[in-house]
Design a protein around this motif. Structure first.
Motif, PDB file in Angstrom:
ATOM      1  N   GLY A   6       0.842  -1.188   0.000  1.00 48.09           N
ATOM      2  CA  GLY A   6       0.000   0.000   0.000  1.00 48.09           C
ATOM      3  C   GLY A   6       0.876   1.236   0.000  1.00 48.09           C
ATOM      4  N   PHE A   7       0.283   2.355  -0.271  1.00 49.81           N
ATOM      5  CA  PHE A   7       1.018   3.609  -0.343  1.00 49.81           C
ATOM      6  C   PHE A   7       1.530   3.989   1.040  1.00 49.81           C
ATOM      7  CE2 PHE A   7       1.642   8.156  -1.384  1.00 49.81           C
ATOM      8  CZ  PHE A   7       2.267   8.016  -2.610  1.00 49.81           C
ATOM      9  N   MET A   8       2.578   4.801   1.065  1.00 47.41           N
ATOM     10  CA  MET A   8       3.082   5.282   2.353  1.00 47.41           C
ATOM     11  C   MET A   8       1.938   5.940   3.117  1.00 47.41           C
ATOM     12  SD  MET A   8       5.386   8.562   1.150  1.00 47.41           S
ATOM     13  CE  MET A   8       5.674   8.225  -0.585  1.00 47.41           C
ATOM     14  N   VAL A 140      -7.881  -7.084  -0.875  1.00 46.17           N
ATOM     15  CA  VAL A 140      -7.879  -5.623  -0.751  1.00 46.17           C
ATOM     16  C   VAL A 140      -8.700  -5.253   0.476  1.00 46.17           C
ATOM     17  CG1 VAL A 140      -8.527  -3.429  -1.834  1.00 46.17           C
ATOM     18  CG2 VAL A 140      -7.690  -5.319  -3.254  1.00 46.17           C
ATOM     19  N   VAL A 141      -8.079  -4.483   1.381  1.00 48.98           N
ATOM     20  CA  VAL A 141      -8.757  -4.049   2.603  1.00 48.98           C
ATOM     21  C   VAL A 141      -8.723  -2.531   2.647  1.00 48.98           C
ATOM     22  CG1 VAL A 141      -8.730  -4.117   5.127  1.00 48.98           C
ATOM     23  CG2 VAL A 141      -8.091  -6.157   3.822  1.00 48.98           C
ATOM     24  N   GLU A 154     -10.192  -7.568  10.527  1.00 48.45           N
ATOM     25  CA  GLU A 154     -10.797  -7.823   9.214  1.00 48.45           C
ATOM     26  C   GLU A 154      -9.887  -8.710   8.372  1.00 48.45           C
ATOM     27  OE1 GLU A 154     -12.177  -5.517   5.129  1.00 48.45           O
ATOM     28  OE2 GLU A 154     -12.129  -4.364   6.998  1.00 48.45           O
ATOM     29  N   ILE A 155      -8.593  -8.440   8.386  1.00 42.97           N
ATOM     30  CA  ILE A 155      -7.644  -9.250   7.608  1.00 42.97           C
ATOM     31  C   ILE A 155      -7.674 -10.698   8.097  1.00 42.97           C
ATOM     32  CG2 ILE A 155      -5.192  -9.676   7.173  1.00 42.97           C
ATOM     33  CD1 ILE A 155      -4.866  -6.551   7.191  1.00 42.97           C
ATOM     34  N   ILE A 156      -7.602 -10.892   9.400  1.00 43.17           N
ATOM     35  CA  ILE A 156      -7.608 -12.253   9.951  1.00 43.17           C
ATOM     36  C   ILE A 156      -8.899 -12.966   9.600  1.00 43.17           C
ATOM     37  CG2 ILE A 156      -7.655 -13.592  12.096  1.00 43.17           C
ATOM     38  CD1 ILE A 156      -5.656 -11.453  13.236  1.00 43.17           C
ATOM     39  N   ARG A 157     -10.007 -12.282   9.747  1.00 47.42           N
ATOM     40  CA  ARG A 157     -11.313 -12.883   9.411  1.00 47.42           C
ATOM     41  C   ARG A 157     -11.358 -13.292   7.939  1.00 47.42           C
ATOM     42  NH1 ARG A 157     -14.016  -8.899  10.787  1.00 47.42           N
ATOM     43  NH2 ARG A 157     -14.618  -8.055   8.790  1.00 47.42           N
TER      44      ARG A 157
END
Length: 161
Positions: A6-8, A140-141, A154-157
Motif C-alpha cells: 500500500g502507499f506510504m 484488498v482491505v 478484518e484481515i484475519i477474518r
C-alpha cells in the motif's frame, strides 16, 4: 507468509505489528531492515545513493525472505515486476487508502523522502501506483476511517474465511 502492500501512510507497519502478534508470526519491516543493513536512514540512502539503489536493496531483501512471517513492505515495492512476482510466495494484502487519508496522515511527516515536493507530484505518484497495488493483491482491505485493530481483525477474518 503475509505481505502488506500500500502507499506510504496506509498503515502497513502498524497493522503488520498487530498481525504479527495475533498470528504469532515473526515481523519483518522492510524499510527498517534495509536501514539496519545499510547502517543509515532511508532518507540518507535516497539522498546519497538514490532511489534506484534503494529499490535494488528492496528487491534483494524481498527475494531473501524464507521464513513464514508478516512483512511490511515499502510503498514502492510494487513498482518492480520482480518484486510483484516475489510477493506471490505468500498472501498479498493491499491496505487501500484514499488520497485524503494518505494526505491527512502524512501532512507533517518529514522522514519520508518521497513525501516532499508539490501536491500534484505526490498525487501523481499515488495514482500511478494504484493499479499496481490492485494487480499484485490477493486481498484488498480499505483502511479509510478504520482503526488498526479493526483492520487487523478484518484481515484475519478474511484470511480464515
Amino acid at each position: 507468509m503475509i505481505f502488506l502492500i500500500g502507499f506510504m501512510g496506509s498503515g502497513k507497519t502498524t497493522v503488520a505489528q498487530q498481525l504479527s502478534e495475533k498470528l504469532a508470526l515473526p515481523l519483518l519491516e522492510m524499510d527498517e531492515e534495509i536501514e539496519r543493513q545499510e547502517g543509515t536512514s532511508i532518507k540518507d540512502i535516497f539522498s546519497r545513493k538514490g532511489e534506484g539503489y534503494f529499490r535494488q536493496k528492496e528487491t534483494e531483501l524481498l527475494q531473501s525472505i524464507k521464513a513464514d512471517s508478516v512483512v511490511s513492505t515499502g510503498g514502492g515495492v510494487v513498482e518492480r515486476e520482480d518484486n510483484r512476482e516475489a510477493l506471490h510466495m505468500g498472501k498479498v494484502i493491499y491496505l487501500q487508502a484514499s488520497w485524503e487519508t494518505i494526505d491527512s496522515r502524512l501532512s507533517n511527516d518529514t522522514t519520508r523522502p518521497l513525501w516532499k515536493g508539490n501536491e500534484q507530484d505526490k498525487k501523481e505518484k499515488f495514482q500511478g501506483r494504484l493499479a499496481l497495488y490492485e494487480r499484485a493483491a490477493d486481498l484488498v482491505v480499505n483502511v479509510d476511517d478504520k482503526s488498526p485493530e479493526v483492520i487487523t481483525d478484518e484481515i484475519i477474518r478474511r484470511l480464515n474465511g
